[in-house]
Scaffold this motif. Structure first.
Motif, short mmCIF file in Angstrom:
data_model
loop_
_atom_site.label_atom_id
_atom_site.label_comp_id
_atom_site.label_asym_id
_atom_site.label_seq_id
_atom_site.Cartn_x
_atom_site.Cartn_y
_atom_site.Cartn_z
N ALA A 199 15.03 11.34 16.05
CA ALA A 199 14.62 10.74 17.57
C ALA A 199 13.85 12.00 18.24
CB ALA A 199 15.80 10.46 18.32
N GLU A 200 14.33 13.39 17.86
CA GLU A 200 13.60 14.28 18.62
C GLU A 200 12.26 14.50 18.07
OE1 GLU A 200 15.65 18.14 17.35
OE2 GLU A 200 16.71 16.93 16.00
N THR A 201 12.00 14.05 17.06
CA THR A 201 10.63 14.22 16.63
C THR A 201 9.59 13.14 17.13
OG1 THR A 201 11.04 13.11 14.49
CG2 THR A 201 11.42 15.23 14.66
N VAL A 202 10.09 12.31 17.93
CA VAL A 202 9.25 11.18 18.05
C VAL A 202 8.69 11.24 19.62
CG1 VAL A 202 9.16 8.55 18.58
CG2 VAL A 202 10.19 9.26 16.84
N ASN A 207 4.84 4.16 22.00
CA ASN A 207 3.50 4.06 21.49
C ASN A 207 3.51 4.11 19.97
OD1 ASN A 207 0.88 4.45 21.58
ND2 ASN A 207 0.82 6.48 21.78
N LEU A 208 4.25 3.39 19.27
CA LEU A 208 4.30 3.20 17.86
C LEU A 208 3.82 1.82 17.71
CD1 LEU A 208 8.02 4.05 17.49
CD2 LEU A 208 6.23 5.64 17.28
N GLN A 209 2.83 1.88 16.42
CA GLN A 209 2.03 0.68 15.91
C GLN A 209 3.04 -0.08 14.77
OE1 GLN A 209 -0.84 0.02 17.86
NE2 GLN A 209 -0.12 1.92 18.86
N ILE A 210 2.93 -1.28 15.06
CA ILE A 210 3.85 -2.13 14.14
C ILE A 210 2.65 -2.98 13.29
CG2 ILE A 210 5.84 -3.66 13.67
CD1 ILE A 210 6.65 -3.01 16.27
N THR A 211 2.79 -2.86 11.96
CA THR A 211 1.90 -3.61 11.20
C THR A 211 2.84 -4.61 10.24
OG1 THR A 211 0.25 -2.06 11.35
CG2 THR A 211 -0.06 -3.98 9.81
N SER A 212 2.55 -5.75 10.09
CA SER A 212 3.27 -6.80 9.36
C SER A 212 2.46 -7.49 8.26
CB SER A 212 4.18 -7.63 10.06
OG SER A 212 4.78 -8.57 9.16
N GLU A 275 5.69 -6.50 3.90
CA GLU A 275 5.55 -5.04 4.17
C GLU A 275 5.38 -5.00 5.88
OE1 GLU A 275 2.63 -4.09 0.43
OE2 GLU A 275 2.16 -3.46 2.53
N ILE A 276 6.36 -4.19 6.22
CA ILE A 276 6.36 -3.61 7.76
C ILE A 276 6.29 -2.25 7.84
CG2 ILE A 276 7.69 -3.80 9.68
CD1 ILE A 276 9.41 -5.82 8.48
N GLU A 277 5.07 -1.74 8.66
CA GLU A 277 4.94 -0.54 8.78
C GLU A 277 4.97 -0.13 10.10
OE1 GLU A 277 0.95 0.70 7.67
OE2 GLU A 277 1.27 2.79 8.10
N ILE A 278 5.59 0.73 10.36
CA ILE A 278 5.52 1.56 11.84
C ILE A 278 5.21 3.04 11.76
CG2 ILE A 278 7.11 1.91 13.82
CD1 ILE A 278 9.02 -0.40 13.39
N SER A 279 4.09 3.22 12.50
CA SER A 279 3.58 4.61 12.49
C SER A 279 4.66 5.66 12.59
CB SER A 279 2.48 4.57 13.65
OG SER A 279 3.13 4.40 14.67
N GLY A 280 4.40 6.67 11.66
CA GLY A 280 5.29 7.89 11.82
C GLY A 280 6.88 7.50 11.24
N ILE A 281 7.09 6.21 10.81
CA ILE A 281 8.33 6.04 10.13
C ILE A 281 8.13 5.61 8.61
CG2 ILE A 281 10.51 4.68 9.98
CD1 ILE A 281 10.21 4.01 13.04
N GLY A 282 7.12 4.79 8.31
CA GLY A 282 6.75 4.27 6.91
C GLY A 282 6.66 2.86 6.83
N THR A 283 6.67 2.51 5.40
CA THR A 283 6.54 0.99 5.19
C THR A 283 7.75 0.47 4.52
OG1 THR A 283 4.31 1.49 5.17
CG2 THR A 283 4.97 -0.71 4.06
N LEU A 284 8.38 -0.58 5.17
CA LEU A 284 9.52 -1.44 4.49
C LEU A 284 8.96 -2.32 3.60
CD1 LEU A 284 12.80 -1.88 4.19
CD2 LEU A 284 12.39 -3.16 6.68
N VAL A 285 9.22 -2.50 2.44
CA VAL A 285 8.76 -3.35 1.64
C VAL A 285 10.04 -4.04 1.01
CG1 VAL A 285 7.65 -3.93 -0.52
CG2 VAL A 285 6.63 -2.03 0.84
N ASN A 286 9.96 -5.70 1.19
CA ASN A 286 10.99 -6.28 0.47
C ASN A 286 10.42 -7.53 -0.15
OD1 ASN A 286 12.68 -5.23 3.57
ND2 ASN A 286 13.52 -5.12 1.44
N HIS A 287 11.13 -8.09 -1.09
CA HIS A 287 10.71 -9.22 -1.90
C HIS A 287 11.82 -10.45 -1.38
CE1 HIS A 287 8.29 -6.41 -4.34
NE2 HIS A 287 9.50 -5.67 -4.17
N VAL A 288 11.09 -11.65 -1.33
CA VAL A 288 11.67 -12.94 -0.86
C VAL A 288 12.25 -13.51 -2.09
CG1 VAL A 288 11.76 -14.92 0.67
CG2 VAL A 288 10.29 -13.08 1.25
N VAL A 289 13.64 -13.68 -1.88
CA VAL A 289 14.15 -14.73 -3.20
C VAL A 289 14.94 -15.93 -2.44
CG1 VAL A 289 14.45 -12.98 -4.77
CG2 VAL A 289 16.32 -13.39 -3.17
#
Ligand code: DO4
Ligand code: MG
Length: 293
Positions: A199-202, A207-212, A275-289
Motif C-alpha cells: 500500500a505504501e508504494t501506491v 488513479n489506477l487504470q483497469i483494463t479487461s 485478462e484483467i490488468e491494473i496499472s502497477g499491480i499486473g495482469t490477472l489471467v484466468n481460464h473459464v471452465v
C-alpha cells in the motif's frame, strides 16, 4: 514493490518484484508474515523488503516463467457493489428488462450513505493467477467483474492492493436481488492476483487504470477500460463499513466494485480467457471452465 507467491519444488516461495520487474526471494512464509515482521520491527513492509533484498541477487527467471499462486490465501473475500455509475446502470438493465427509466434498489444504493457490501468468497473458493474460474450450470448470462482488491489487516487498514475477479450471474441477480448470494458465490467464482502491491508504494489509489480483455478461440471478444478515479466512494468509506461491529480476519480482501461490464448480449463460455490488468499491480489471467470440470 509487489509481493508474489510461486510454487517451488512442491512448496511455496514468497518473493518481491521491484518496478524493474526483478524478482527477489523473501524468507517469510507468506504475505502476512511479512506484515507481522515489519510491525514487530516497528518498520514498514517496504523498508523490510528493501533491507532484505539489499545484498541479494535477483532471480534469473522472468515472472512469466514462474508458476504463480494466489498472492494471499484470503480467509474471506468481501465485495462492494454499485460503486461505479456503470455498475448501477448495468444492474438496472438486468433488473428491469431494459426499462432504464424504472427506479430501482440500485439507484438507491448508489446514492445512499451506506454502501452495498456482500460476502463474496473464501480461500477454498478462490483461484489464483492462471487458475480456472468456473461457470454456474443454472445461468445463461455470466460475466467477469474486474475489480481493485484491498488487502486488509485485522483493524481494516489497507496493507496492499491486488486484482480481483468477482464472477457474476446477471440473470440470477436480475431475477431477484435476494438471489445475490447465488449470483455471486459458488465454486471457483472468485480469483485474486497476480501480486499484492504494498500500500505504501501506491501514490494515488484513485488513479489506477483497469483494463479487461476476454479472448474466445484466440480472438479478442470483449475489451473494456476504466479508472479507479470513477469510484463513487472513498476506499476508507468501504473499509469502515466492513469492519463496523464485525470481526475481520487479517488478510481479508475487499473488492471495490466493477466499472467494466461487457455488452449486454455477452456471456462467458467454456474456454474463454480473461485478462484483467491494473496499472502497477499486473495482469490477472484466468481460464473459464464449465460447471463440473
Ligand atoms: O449489486 C450487486 C453487485 C454489484 C457488484 O458486484 C459490483 O458493482 O461490482
Ligand atoms: Mg462486483
Amino acid at each position: 514493490m509487489r509481493i508474489i507467491r510461486y510454487a517451488k519444488e512442491g512448496s511455496t516461495q514468497l518473493a518481491a518484484v521491484n518496478d524493474q520487474d526483478q524478482i527477489f526471494t523473501l524468507p517469510q512464509s507468506d504475505f502476512l508474515a511479512l506484515i507481522h515482521e515489519a510491525d514487530a520491527l516497528e518498520t514498514t513492509p517496504l523498508a523490510l523488503v528493501l533491507k532484505t533484498i539489499d545484498s541479494s541477487e535477483p532471480l534469473a527467471d522472468q515472472i512469466e516463467q514462474l508458476q504463480l499462486l494466489v498472492p494471499i490465501e484470503a480467509p474471506e473475500v468481501w465485495a462492494a457493489g454499485v460503486t461505479y455509475e456503470r455498475s448501477r446502470d448495468a444492474r438496472n438493465y438486468e433488473a428491469t428488462e431494459g426499462r432504464l427509466d424504472a427506479s430501482t434498489f440500485y439507484d438507491k444504493v448508489y446514492d445512499a450513505v451506506r454502501p452495498e457490501i456482500f460476502f463474496k468468497s473464501t480461500a477454498a473458493r478462490t483461484v489464483g493467477p492462471g487458475g480456472e474460474v468456473q461457470l454456474r450450470s443454472d445461468s445463461v448470462w455470466q460475466v467477469p467483474e474486474p475489480e481493485l482488491g484491498l488487502v486488509l489487516n485485522a483493524k481494516g487498514n489497507i496493507v496492499g492492493y491486488t486484482i480481483g475477479n468477482d464472477m457474476s450471474c446477471r440473470d440470477i441477480e436480475g431475477e431477484n436481488p435476494l438471489y445475490l448470494p447465488q449470483a455471486k458465490v459458488w465454486k471457483r467464482s472468485c480469483s485474486l492476483g497476480p501480486a499484492i502491491r504494498l500500500a505504501e508504494t501506491v501514490e494515488d489509489p484513485y488513479n489506477l487504470q483497469i483494463t479487461s480483455l476476454i479472448y474466445r478461440d484466440g480472438e479478442k471478444a470483449v475489451e473494456g477500460t476504466a479508472s479507479t478515479g470513477q469510484l463513487k466512494r472513498k476506499l476508507e468509506e468501504l473499509t469502515e463499513y466492513l469492519i463496523r461491529d464485525n470481526e475481520l480476519f487479517e488478510g481479508t480482501v475487499l473488492l471495490t466494485g466493477t466499472c467494466i461490464v461487457p455488452p449486454n448480449e455477452f456471456t462467458l463460455a467454456h474456454g474463454d480467457r480473461i485478462e484483467i490488468e491494473i496499472s502497477g499491480i499486473g495482469t490477472l489471467v484466468n481460464h473459464v471452465v464449465s460447471a463440473g470440470r
